[in-house]
Design a protein around this motif. Structure first.
Motif, mmCIF file in Angstrom:
data_model
loop_
_atom_site.group_PDB
_atom_site.id
_atom_site.type_symbol
_atom_site.label_atom_id
_atom_site.label_comp_id
_atom_site.label_asym_id
_atom_site.label_seq_id
_atom_site.Cartn_x
_atom_site.Cartn_y
_atom_site.Cartn_z
ATOM 1 N N THR A 32 0.818 -1.222 0.000
ATOM 2 C CA THR A 32 0.000 0.000 0.000
ATOM 3 C C THR A 32 0.841 1.257 0.000
ATOM 4 O O THR A 32 0.466 2.256 -0.611
ATOM 5 C CB THR A 32 -0.942 0.004 1.223
ATOM 6 O OG1 THR A 32 -1.792 -1.142 1.148
ATOM 7 C CG2 THR A 32 -1.793 1.255 1.272
ATOM 8 N N THR B 287 -1.893 -4.830 4.271
ATOM 9 C CA THR B 287 -2.355 -5.272 2.961
ATOM 10 C C THR B 287 -2.225 -6.785 2.844
ATOM 11 O O THR B 287 -3.095 -7.459 2.286
ATOM 12 C CB THR B 287 -1.548 -4.579 1.859
ATOM 13 O OG1 THR B 287 -1.646 -3.167 2.027
ATOM 14 C CG2 THR B 287 -2.060 -4.955 0.484
ATOM 15 N N PHE C 90 -1.105 -12.638 -2.103
ATOM 16 C CA PHE C 90 -2.461 -12.459 -2.622
ATOM 17 C C PHE C 90 -2.516 -12.954 -4.073
ATOM 18 O O PHE C 90 -1.568 -12.724 -4.826
ATOM 19 C CB PHE C 90 -2.810 -10.968 -2.553
ATOM 20 C CG PHE C 90 -4.171 -10.613 -3.057
ATOM 21 C CD1 PHE C 90 -5.274 -10.733 -2.232
ATOM 22 C CD2 PHE C 90 -4.351 -10.173 -4.365
ATOM 23 C CE1 PHE C 90 -6.544 -10.401 -2.704
ATOM 24 C CE2 PHE C 90 -5.603 -9.836 -4.837
ATOM 25 C CZ PHE C 90 -6.705 -9.961 -4.002
ATOM 26 N N PRO C 91 -3.571 -13.646 -4.491
ATOM 27 C CA PRO C 91 -4.811 -13.936 -3.767
ATOM 28 C C PRO C 91 -4.862 -15.306 -3.111
ATOM 29 O O PRO C 91 -5.866 -15.636 -2.503
ATOM 30 C CB PRO C 91 -5.865 -13.826 -4.875
ATOM 31 C CG PRO C 91 -5.163 -14.375 -6.077
ATOM 32 C CD PRO C 91 -3.727 -13.921 -5.942
ATOM 33 N N ALA D 136 -6.256 -7.226 2.092
ATOM 34 C CA ALA D 136 -6.633 -7.651 0.747
ATOM 35 C C ALA D 136 -7.540 -8.877 0.797
ATOM 36 O O ALA D 136 -8.486 -8.994 0.008
ATOM 37 C CB ALA D 136 -5.383 -7.934 -0.079
ATOM 38 N N TRP D 137 -7.247 -9.797 1.702
ATOM 39 C CA TRP D 137 -8.077 -11.008 1.880
ATOM 40 C C TRP D 137 -9.482 -10.630 2.321
ATOM 41 O O TRP D 137 -10.475 -11.124 1.774
ATOM 42 C CB TRP D 137 -7.384 -11.904 2.891
ATOM 43 C CG TRP D 137 -8.047 -13.193 3.244
ATOM 44 C CD1 TRP D 137 -7.961 -14.381 2.567
ATOM 45 C CD2 TRP D 137 -8.870 -13.445 4.396
ATOM 46 N NE1 TRP D 137 -8.682 -15.347 3.231
ATOM 47 C CE2 TRP D 137 -9.245 -14.809 4.352
ATOM 48 C CE3 TRP D 137 -9.311 -12.655 5.457
ATOM 49 C CZ2 TRP D 137 -10.050 -15.390 5.332
ATOM 50 C CZ3 TRP D 137 -10.102 -13.239 6.438
ATOM 51 C CH2 TRP D 137 -10.472 -14.578 6.369
ATOM 52 N N GLN E 244 -4.085 -6.246 -5.312
ATOM 53 C CA GLN E 244 -3.980 -6.391 -3.869
ATOM 54 C C GLN E 244 -4.285 -5.096 -3.126
ATOM 55 O O GLN E 244 -5.062 -5.074 -2.163
ATOM 56 C CB GLN E 244 -2.571 -6.871 -3.524
ATOM 57 C CG GLN E 244 -2.314 -7.096 -2.046
ATOM 58 C CD GLN E 244 -0.861 -7.440 -1.784
ATOM 59 O OE1 GLN E 244 0.039 -7.011 -2.518
ATOM 60 N NE2 GLN E 244 -0.613 -8.212 -0.748
ATOM 61 N N GLN E 245 -3.694 -4.001 -3.578
ATOM 62 C CA GLN E 245 -3.877 -2.730 -2.892
ATOM 63 C C GLN E 245 -5.335 -2.281 -2.921
ATOM 64 O O GLN E 245 -5.888 -1.836 -1.908
ATOM 65 C CB GLN E 245 -2.995 -1.655 -3.527
ATOM 66 C CG GLN E 245 -3.117 -0.288 -2.872
ATOM 67 C CD GLN E 245 -2.266 0.769 -3.571
ATOM 68 O OE1 GLN E 245 -1.590 0.469 -4.549
ATOM 69 N NE2 GLN E 245 -2.300 1.986 -3.063
ATOM 70 N N ARG E 246 -5.983 -2.441 -4.075
ATOM 71 C CA ARG E 246 -7.354 -1.950 -4.193
ATOM 72 C C ARG E 246 -8.324 -2.806 -3.379
ATOM 73 O O ARG E 246 -9.262 -2.283 -2.774
ATOM 74 C CB ARG E 246 -7.768 -1.910 -5.663
ATOM 75 C CG ARG E 246 -8.902 -0.914 -5.902
ATOM 76 C CD ARG E 246 -9.056 -0.589 -7.351
ATOM 77 N NE ARG E 246 -10.075 0.439 -7.545
ATOM 78 C CZ ARG E 246 -10.719 0.633 -8.686
ATOM 79 N NH1 ARG E 246 -10.450 -0.149 -9.732
ATOM 80 N NH2 ARG E 246 -11.616 1.573 -8.802
ATOM 81 N N TYR E 247 -8.114 -4.113 -3.360
ATOM 82 C CA TYR E 247 -8.966 -4.945 -2.520
ATOM 83 C C TYR E 247 -8.780 -4.587 -1.044
ATOM 84 O O TYR E 247 -9.744 -4.570 -0.272
ATOM 85 C CB TYR E 247 -8.681 -6.427 -2.750
ATOM 86 C CG TYR E 247 -9.425 -6.998 -3.929
ATOM 87 C CD1 TYR E 247 -10.794 -7.209 -3.879
ATOM 88 C CD2 TYR E 247 -8.755 -7.320 -5.110
ATOM 89 C CE1 TYR E 247 -11.488 -7.724 -4.964
ATOM 90 C CE2 TYR E 247 -9.440 -7.835 -6.204
ATOM 91 C CZ TYR E 247 -10.814 -8.035 -6.128
ATOM 92 O OH TYR E 247 -11.499 -8.529 -7.200
ATOM 93 N N ALA E 248 -7.551 -4.281 -0.645
ATOM 94 C CA ALA E 248 -7.305 -3.902 0.747
ATOM 95 C C ALA E 248 -8.071 -2.645 1.130
ATOM 96 O O ALA E 248 -8.426 -2.459 2.307
ATOM 97 C CB ALA E 248 -5.812 -3.707 0.986
#
Length: 310
Positions: free
Chosen positions: A27, A137, A158-159, A167-168, A214-218
């Motif tokens: 992040t 993250t 991730f994932p 992120a998870w 990853q960053q956006r899901y977090a």
């Protein structure tokens, strides 16, 4: 941009005027500037520098964070040859990424690289035996035992891994939102919050997911905490995250012999959800990952080694 000599070079290494500690994840990147006497001068931040997101991006954001640290100190950025750099970066355990990163390094007078987990552990327990679970993250657990052994768990990336991480949580929140959208489950507070963030139509959700990493899901993880009181699915996700942390702790220290430091923004936020036995082992970290990165480069200055993963 000048390049640093090969680690095998016999070129004499000049003394560093400045030491810089770097904590780089999925992040963001933090840089802390200290002088040769250890006095803290300034700190700067920039975008992510996890090596899995690209070496060029990592160096770009590291340099931006360093420049910001000099600016915060009221100083003009120093020449690379006057700076010794200690870095703890997510993804540094992957040999090919590490080699590409080191091969493109500027000509700092000294460079020491470790994983962000290793520098977090060193900072949290001031180099003494202990355990950490760092949850941000991503998620990683690492222990240093009294006999010098290190054990790790989680942190597979991730994932497919990083259970309990931001992120998870965000990925599972998106799954809940998708299932509610097409009628496979009820639309609760969490699903509606994800729709407000990522889009309220099928096309918008598909487009968001196509470009998300990853960053956006977090970035969706805070929605899980915000909707917990009104949504049983959100509460269940937080309980599952706590169980993932507990399992990570057991894996790295099965005899429960070592103090435990929960690190990272979500590590501290998830502590109240852990079982009583795990909470009882928690101690306040002695320092952070940047302290560990500075410790790493100080050790290399005292005993020069080729840069690599400790």
């Amino acid at each position: 941009m000048s390049r640093r000599p090969s680690p095998s070079s016999s070129t004499a290494v000049p003394a560093a005027r400045y030491l810089i500690g770097i904590d780089g994840g999925g992040t963001g990147t933090r840089a802390r500037l200290v002088d040769s006497a250890g006095r803290r001068l300034g700190q700067g931040e920039a975008g992510p520098s996890a090596l899995g997101q690209g070496v060029d991006q990592a160096w770009r954001n590291i340099r931006q964070a360093i420049d910001a640290a000099f600016l915060a100190a009221g100083l003009t950025p120093a020449a690379e040859a006057d700076c010794a750099l200690g870095l703890g970066l997510a993804g540094a355990e992957v040999a090919t990424r590490r080699e590409r990163f080191l091969a493109s390094a500027p000509a700092y007078c000294k460079l020491a690289l470790a994983t962000d987990a290793a520098t977090t552990l060193a900072g949290a327990h001031a180099g003494r035996p202990g355990t950490i679970v760092a949850v941000g993250t991503g998620t990683i657990g690492l222990a240093r035992h009294a006999d010098g052994r290190e054990t790790s768990a989680n942190g597979w990336g991730f994932p497919v891994g990083d259970e309990g991480s931001g992120a998870w949580l965000g990925l599972l929140a998106m799954q809940i939102a998708q299932q509610a959208f097409d009628g496979r489950s009820a639309a609760g507070a969490l699903a509606r919050a994800v729709w407000r963030t990522a889009g309220g139509s099928r096309a918008e959700l598909l487009a968001w997911c196509e470009h998300a990493g990853q960053q956006r899901y977090a970035e969706l993880a805070p929605l899980v905490f915000e909707t917990e009181a009104d949504d049983t699915q959100a509460a269940a996700l937080l309980a599952a995250a706590a169980q993932a942390i507990e399992a990570t702790v057991v894996a790295i220290d099965p005899r429960a012999e070592l103090p435990l430091a929960l690190c990272g923004s979500l590590g501290r936020r998830l502590e109240p959800y852990l079982d009583a036995a795990t909470r009882a082992r928690c101690v306040k970290p002695a320092g952070d990952a940047i302290d560990g990165a500075l410790q790493l480069v100080r050790e290399q200055i005292r005993q020069p080694l080729a840069p690599g993963i400790p």
